[in-house]
Scaffold this active site. Sequence first.
Site, PDB file in Angstrom:
ATOM      1  N   LYS A 157      23.717  71.145  46.661  1.00 49.97           N
ATOM      2  CA  LYS A 157      22.456  70.873  45.983  1.00 49.97           C
ATOM      3  C   LYS A 157      22.066  72.147  45.233  1.00 49.97           C
ATOM      4  CE  LYS A 157      17.992  68.689  47.000  1.00 49.97           C
ATOM      5  NZ  LYS A 157      18.016  67.598  46.027  1.00 49.97           N
TER       6      LYS A 157
HETATM    7  N1  PMP Z   1      21.539  62.478  45.043  1.00 49.12           N
HETATM    8  C1  PMP Z   1      20.876  63.394  44.321  1.00 49.12           C
HETATM    9  C2  PMP Z   1      21.425  63.816  43.022  1.00 49.12           C
HETATM   10  C3  PMP Z   1      19.669  63.925  44.800  1.00 49.12           C
HETATM   11  O1  PMP Z   1      18.996  64.835  44.082  1.00 49.12           O
HETATM   12  C4  PMP Z   1      19.163  63.497  46.034  1.00 49.12           C
HETATM   13  C5  PMP Z   1      17.876  64.069  46.556  1.00 49.12           C
HETATM   14  N2  PMP Z   1      18.095  65.204  47.340  1.00 49.12           N
HETATM   15  C6  PMP Z   1      19.895  62.530  46.754  1.00 49.12           C
HETATM   16  C7  PMP Z   1      21.077  62.046  46.220  1.00 49.12           C
HETATM   17  C8  PMP Z   1      19.411  62.024  48.072  1.00 49.12           C
HETATM   18  O2  PMP Z   1      19.522  63.011  49.050  1.00 49.12           O
HETATM   19  P1  PMP Z   1      18.538  63.050  50.302  1.00 49.12           P
HETATM   20  O3  PMP Z   1      18.469  61.676  50.826  1.00 49.12           O
HETATM   21  O4  PMP Z   1      19.194  63.997  51.231  1.00 49.12           O
HETATM   22  O5  PMP Z   1      17.226  63.539  49.803  1.00 49.12           O
END
Ligand code: PMP
Length: 304
Positions: A157
């Site tokens: 991320k």
């Molecule tokens: N994909 C992307 C590109 C994201 O930015 C997010 C948000 N963090 C997610 C998937 C979902 O991840 P999470 O459920 O861990 O927030």
Amino acid sequence: MQELRLIWRNGKLVDWQEATTHILTHALHYGTAVFEGIRCYKTKKGPAVFRLKEHVRRLFDSAHIIKMAIPYTPGEIEKAIVETVKANEVEECYIRPVAFRGYGEMGVDPTRCEVDCAIATWCWGAYMGDKGLKEGIRAKISSYVRTYVNSGSPRAKTSANYLNSALAKMEAKELGYDEAILLDIHGFVAEGSGENIFYVKDGILYTPHSYSILLGITRDTVIKIAEKIGILIRETLCTRDDLYLADEAFFTGTAAEITPIVEVDGRRIGEGKPGPLTRKLQEIFFRVVRGEEPGYENWLTYVS
Ligand code: PMP
């Protein structure tokens, strides 16, 4: 943005307004930052951070991928997150830990810039609005391709990955849609600009098996809830046609929670309203995060 009081910055709580950084911060120019998005929910036992350990672990995994050593242990960051929420005296909030290459040397090579860390919190309602959460949103397949595994690092991320997301999101909104769905380099469905995606066909729940996605913690939460209530779940290659022909579809994400998708590219999904399985998963999810569903207590970290 509604400001709260305090932000954790390199080990100390500082006033919101003082949490600033130099204009020549490396990450601002070259995208060398990793971050997390976590939610803290109001429960009967006070505010509780949802899946704190998993989020902090992903923060450190993201940093490892981009060869950035966070100068704290995961345990220290977990503690700092709880401390920051507590200090801001809110019942519910969104939490944004960020670690980035700071001020030092300019030029692409980040290795001579120190790693700066911060944790901010703010109050954030439904990501695509209360109406979106209840009635569903309209999505558009993007002309932008999700970051390829060997170009960026979809598993991390990083702030750099979000230019790809921002371009897709702006395009979708300019075309009158609420959210973008990005395909991977091979043309298979990857994910939304800030969410993972699921669809339902003939009672089976599907989600893309793609190397070009962020492995969402909400995605994992939904998979585990679905397994527990006996729903068949398949991680598979998924095409845009699969979405067009789905009975139901929804996005998952910490910000987006479980947001129903009722239209893709001008094609109605199912009956054009949130479907029964989407609703059921939404209901269980909101009970889980609020500590009202037995069996999921270990996902909650109580603040007080
Ligand atoms: N994909 C992307 C590109 C994201 O930015 C997010 C948000 N963090 C997610 C998937 C979902 O991840 P999470 O459920 O861990 O927030």
